[in-house]
Design an enzyme around this catalytic site. Structure first.
Site, PDB file in Angstrom:
ATOM      1  CB  CYS A  60      -3.438   6.451   9.066  1.00 14.41           C
ATOM      2  SG  CYS A  60      -2.275   5.436   9.992  1.00 14.41           S
ATOM      3  CB  CYS A  63      -3.084   7.907  12.576  1.00 12.89           C
ATOM      4  SG  CYS A  63      -1.741   7.862  11.362  1.00 12.89           S
ATOM      5  CB  CYS A 405      -4.700   3.278   0.097  1.00 14.54           C
ATOM      6  SG  CYS A 405      -4.354   4.841  -0.719  1.00 14.54           S
ATOM      7  CB  CYS A 408      -6.269   3.217  -3.366  1.00 20.01           C
ATOM      8  SG  CYS A 408      -4.488   3.302  -3.069  1.00 20.01           S
TER       9      CYS A 408
END
Length: 495
Positions: A60, A63, A405, A408
């Site tokens: 992320c 993050c 993602c 993904c």
């Protein structure tokens, strides 16, 4: 689904927080943020009356930006009296996913304030830069309401950029005071509270009241509101209703950002007017828009006006382009959107009335339909979803994904292999849709994370796929759940 829309919007649209890098010497020194996982979480949390936990995913980007700020804040707060403990959990780790579920983690990063050994959990709703984190958590770790004993106390706590809620009482006891204290504990992550025996200390409002009364100070509209209903639920409702401006301003001013977040988290339909604030007609737009907001106050619509320069993330999220400005967009709770581009000030009131009367067709964000779609995994966009998935008469396995993602990206080659294995089967389609660039009908698909997978059989059964994400697992599932393609589709193929 509506809450998910709001969360995604903030991540994409606000760009509120500035992140800075800490020096190399700090990164090499002691780590102040504790690392928790499923094996030590309960034991460590149960030993602390107050601990702050970040749930993150290694892939992320937000993050990664937060990490140095969180560590810097943890270092500063370790010297606080008493120390404030910050911790982190890798919620992407399979063994920790039960913790993420327990604390309702739906996006990254999610920060929770845990009190009383973890018995109470509150959402962290403060800044995400080190100094802001420190200031916010110092207040959160102290009393929920501060006593105001002087004009100086009030001046220090109450300013013209934030909401502050004060209870005025003849004595600090009794049902009204207890209910006020309960409200302060319940809402402390969102608001600041104070209590006093003398209204003369307060900067605005009738100074002779002896109480009990609750006075909410705010930097917009009527500047303060008094409440005398001391039932906790009634107080909470009044606070929430009074804390949203008649028209929320979305610009680069940091003091406005908490109200923007509150705007997108409120349960109403959301009207958003975007224009260039420096344009000569901006004042006319603002005046007309406020008149409309006042007219429809209490009718289930909240109003925001956004400066073009600050709204690039919003434009990306909603699929808007700058040459449509000035424009107004209304998003309903179910995700439906209504758009009027190239707006004039006098268009606002009649257009909103047309929307309220149900005379406007929804707007749908969609990428262009591909001119060629010859790859094994077919590209679906919002404008082709109905035709490919529901009207094709075929068995369709579809992935809703986000380009950033990690899961993904890991699934992509597997899905390619699945599609290749069905290339000679005219009754099966393997497809993908970029859920960040296309609107998805929330009444049909429950997309709360990525990737989300669905299977629609030729006979029309729609099933969410939560099984093994291996090539063999997906192929086996399609084989067990597929139907024979409809004769209508076969005749189409012959044509």
């Amino acid at each position: 689904m509506a809450s998910r829309v709001s969360i995604c919007f903030f991540v994409l649209a606000l760009s509120i927080f500035a992140f800075t890098k800490i020096g190399a010497e700090e990164t090499e020194s002691k780590e102040f943020v504790l690392t928790l996982d499923h094996s030590n979480f309960s034991d460590i949390v149960s030993k602390h009356d107050f601990i702050v936990v970040e749930f993150y995913a290694p892939w992320c980007g937000h993050c990664k930006k937060l990490a140095p700020e969180f560590e810097k804040a943890a270092s500063i707060l370790s010297s606080h009296d008493p120390p404030v403990i910050l911790a982190k959990v890798d919620a992407n780790e399979e063994a920790n996913k039960q913790l993420a579920t327990e604390f309702e983690v739906q996006g990254f990063p999610t920060i929770k304030i845990l009190r009383n050994g973890g018995k109470q959990a509150q959402e962290y709703k403060g800044p995400r830069e080190a100094d802001g984190i420190v200031d916010y958590l110092k207040k959160q770790s102290g009393p929920a309401s501060a006593e105001i004993k002087s004009v100086e106390d009030a001046s220090r706590l109450i300013d013209d950029k934030k909401i502050f809620i004060v209870g005025v009482f003849p004595k600090f006891s009794g049902e009204e005071f207890e209910n006020f204290t309960s409200l302060a504990e319940k809402l402390r992550s969102e608001y600041e509270f104070g209590h006093t025996l003398d209204a003369k200390f307060l900067p605005r409002g009738e100074s002779s009241v002896a109480g009990p009364i609750v006075r909410l100070f705010k930097p917009f509209d009527e500047l303060f509101v008094d409440f005398q209903d001391f039932h906790v639920d009634a107080l909470e409702k009044l606070v929430e209703e009074s804390s949203l401006p008649v028209v929320t301003v979305f610009n680069s001013e940091p003091s406005n950002h908490p109200f923007v977040i509150k705007f997108f988290n409120n349960p109403n339909a959301k009207a958003m007017l975007f224009l260039n604030f420096s344009h000569e007609v901006a004042d006319s737009f603002k005046s007309k828009y406020r008149e409309v907001a006042e007219q429809f106050k209490g009718e289930g619509i909240s109003f925001l006006i956004g400066d073009l320069d600050a709204s690039q993330g919003a434009f990306q999220y909603f699929g808007l382009v700058e040459d449509q400005v000035p424009l107004i967009l209304i998003q309903k709770v179910n995700g439906d959107k209504y758009l009027k581009a190239h707006l004039e000030p006098d268009h606002i009131a009649p257009w909103v009335k047309e929307y309220k009367d149900g005379n406007i067709s929804p707007y749908r964000k969609s990428e262009p339909i591909p001119e060629s779609n010859n790859e094994p995994v077919k590209v679906v966009v919002a404008d082709s979803l109905q035709d490919i998935v529901f009207n094709s008469g075929k068995n369709v396995f579809i992935e809703f994904y986000a380009p950033w993602c990690g899961h993904c990206k890991k699934l992509a080659p597997i899905l390619d292999e699945v599609a290749v294995s069905f290339e000679s089967d005219p009754d099966v389609i393997i497809a993908k849709l970029d859920a960040t660039a296309n609107d998805i009908p929330s009444d049909l698909f429950d997309v709360k994370g990525y990737p989300t997978l669905y299977f629609k059989s030729a006979s029309g059964k729609l099933l969410q796929y939560d099984n093994d994400r291996s090539k063999e697992g997906i192929i086996d599932y399609i084989g067990k759940n597929r139907d024979k393609a409809t004769s209508q589709e076969s005749s189409k193929d012959e044509l």
